[in-house]
Design an enzyme around this catalytic site. Structure first.
Site, PDB file in Angstrom:
ATOM      1  N   ASP A  77      -5.162  -7.213  -7.071  1.00 30.51           N
ATOM      2  CA  ASP A  77      -6.019  -5.978  -6.993  1.00 30.51           C
ATOM      3  C   ASP A  77      -5.899  -5.598  -5.567  1.00 30.51           C
ATOM      4  O   ASP A  77      -6.327  -6.178  -4.209  1.00 30.51           O
ATOM      5  CB  ASP A  77      -6.653  -6.142  -7.969  1.00 30.51           C
ATOM      6  CG  ASP A  77      -7.950  -6.565  -7.586  1.00 30.51           C
ATOM      7  OD1 ASP A  77      -7.682  -7.949  -7.346  1.00 30.51           O
ATOM      8  OD2 ASP A  77      -8.742  -6.460  -7.933  1.00 30.51           O
ATOM      9  N   GLU A 144     -10.378  -9.098  -8.326  1.00 28.57           N
ATOM     10  CA  GLU A 144     -11.210  -9.171  -7.461  1.00 28.57           C
ATOM     11  C   GLU A 144     -12.396  -8.756  -7.636  1.00 28.57           C
ATOM     12  O   GLU A 144     -13.291  -8.534  -7.967  1.00 28.57           O
ATOM     13  CB  GLU A 144     -10.392 -10.391  -6.771  1.00 28.57           C
ATOM     14  CG  GLU A 144     -11.830 -10.631  -5.361  1.00 28.57           C
ATOM     15  CD  GLU A 144     -12.172  -9.619  -4.992  1.00 28.57           C
ATOM     16  OE1 GLU A 144     -12.841 -10.598  -3.724  1.00 28.57           O
ATOM     17  OE2 GLU A 144     -11.766  -8.621  -4.118  1.00 28.57           O
TER      18      GLU A 144
END
Length: 486
Positions: A77, A144
């Site tokens: 991400d 994350e």
């Protein structure tokens, strides 16, 4: 330098493909599907766990079958931020990149090199046919940036390697061996809106152009925080003049970014409007001088605006006083001499937004010492609760403690010296790495983190230092070549 000249070409080709794929935190479905299809199309064992983490395994090259298994790990991400005047949909649009000297950056948005470049390095290794290595597990975690929920949801046994190299660091030449734990603290004021006092004049004060940055790794750089500056002006103004009402306050987007811009709307007695404008200009000049080293492009503006209902005075005052009082920045420095004066504990007030009935506040606390992390969260909660808000802290994620006598650290350090003729810096980082969560589920896993140089991550100024990608690539290949036997 043109994009076609970027080296290593295999890495930048993979990065270009990744940046065509929308991958906001918590909405990584397209990236998960891309990685799954990529692994299967290359004939490699590929699995996706219940959380959405992806693992792709590659067998050892000939003669390396008995080496220990290395896990290469990055998060899929990216932080999605853009300049206020840029039209961009992070759920649909591809990141547009360009070369600026020795740096790769994006057109008005975050670049996504945090941690797309780590993912690209992994895919380039998996695709290679001429790299010597033992068994490899390439792991791509999701989400994350907004809570490490991918790593949190990973079950023991998903990874089976002996060593783990996290590719989510931002300073080439530095090997990270510990990281901070973190928690978020949220606060909420509730109120009723009222009609502004008769004879009120409405002003909108806005600030933009701050450098911002990562709320952990950049907190030691002493950069300006837009929320604290806007709150500071409101505190001074409401202390100085009676009859000032607050209607709106908006600043910040993400828990892990130092807010770069924001605005407020206030109502002031008509006969004081020029005083407030003059105070604003003086305040702006003083703050620009205060931050003349770190934030040189501040843009201040104050203009008249339409009338609207205001926040009830008692709540507005308590909110402004709390913003003035709340801790922001460095709270404590590490006492461990091996961590060389690194920030131990900090807090970042990250976003504040008003609605019709609430003021919602988000802040982020970090520490390498979990008891002091609890203390920092309690301090933030206490300020807001004393001011009449409801406050709560999340469970967060743990710190990663430095491993004594790390075999992998020795291999990585010796490789760096052999390749570049100088010692790398071995240190901890005041940011959250997924290694902290991995250390709980895989207590015997030997881990380090390194990566190419990034600057201004989590902001539209994010940039990747191109020459360091080649250095990290060469370093990583040499480490893989020198992994010992089981």
């Amino acid at each position: 330098m043109n994009k076609s000249d970027l080296k290593p070409a295999v890495v930048f080709a993979e990065f270009a493909k990744i940046n065509e794929i929308p991958r906001p935190s918590k909405r990584e479905e397209k990236m998960i599907e891309y990685l799954k299809n990529w692994g299967e199309s290359h004939g490699l064992e590929t699995n996706v766990d219940e959380t959405g983490n992806v693992i792709i395994r590659k067998a050892a090259t000939k003669g390396m079958e008995n080496r220990k298994t290395v896990i290469l790990q990055s998060h899929m991400d990216m932080v999605c931020d853009k300049l206020v005047d840029v039209e961009f949909d992070f759920d649909k649009d591809a990141i547009k990149t360009y070369v600026d000297g020795e740096w790769l950056t994006a057109e008005g948005t975050t670049l996504g090199a945090d941690d797309g470049i780590g993912c690209a390095i992994e895919l380039a290794i998996l695709a290679s046919e001429d790299i010597e290595h033992g068994p490899i597990e390439c792991v791509f975690t999701r989400d994350e940036e907004t809570g490490l929920t991918g790593a949190e949801g990973m079950k023991a046994g998903f990874m089976t390697g002996d060593y783990l190299i996290n590719l989510d660091s931002e300073d080439e030449g530095e090997i990270f061996v510990s990281c901070a734990g973190g928690r978020n603290t949220q606060a909420r004021f509730t109120f009723q809106r009222e009609t502004a006092p008769a004879g009120s004049f409405f002003l909108k004060g806005s600030l933009k152009g701050l450098v911002g940055g990562h709320s952990g790794d950049d907190i030691n750089k002493m950069r300006a925080n837009a929320i604290k500056l806007l709150g500071r002006f409101l505190f001074q103004t409401m202390k100085r003049y009676d009859g000032v009402s607050l209607a709106q306050f908006h600043s910040g987007k993400l828990h892990n970014a130092i807010p770069r811009d924001g605005y407020f709307v206030i109502a002031v007695p008509n006969d004081l409007k020029e005083n407030v404008r003059a105070d604003w200009n003086v305040f702006a000049s003083e703050v620009e001088d205060e931050f003349h080293v770190t934030d040189t492009q501040m843009v201040w503006n104050m203009e008249s605006t339409d009338a609207e209902p205001v926040i009830e005075p008692k709540v507005a005052k308590c909110f402004v006083w709390a913003v003035q009082a709340v801790d922001n920045g460095i709270y404590a420095i590490c006492q461990d001499p091996e961590l060389n004066g690194m920030v131990e504990t900090s807090s970042n007030i990250a976003s504040i937004h008003t609605s019709e009935e609430t003021i919602d506040i988000l802040s982020s606390q970090r520490s390498n010492v979990m008891s002091n992390l609890d203390n920092m969260c309690a301090t933030i909660q206490a300020v807001f609760e004393l001011a009449g808000a409801e406050a709560i802290s999340s469970d967060g994620y743990p710190a990663w403690k430095m491993k004594a006598n790390s075999e992998l650290q020795k291999i990585v350090r010796e490789s760096y010296v052999r390749l570049f003729g100088k010692e790398p810096i071995v240190r901890g980082i005041h940011a959250g790495l997924e290694c902290g969560l991995f250390s709980e589920r895989y207590p015997n896993l030997d881990m380090v983190s390194f990566g190419p140089t990034l600057r201004y991550v989590h902001t539209p100024d994010e940039r990747l230092h191109i020459p360091t990608v080649q250095m990290v690539w060469d370093h990583l290949l040499d480490v893989l070549k020198n992994i010992p036997q089981k």
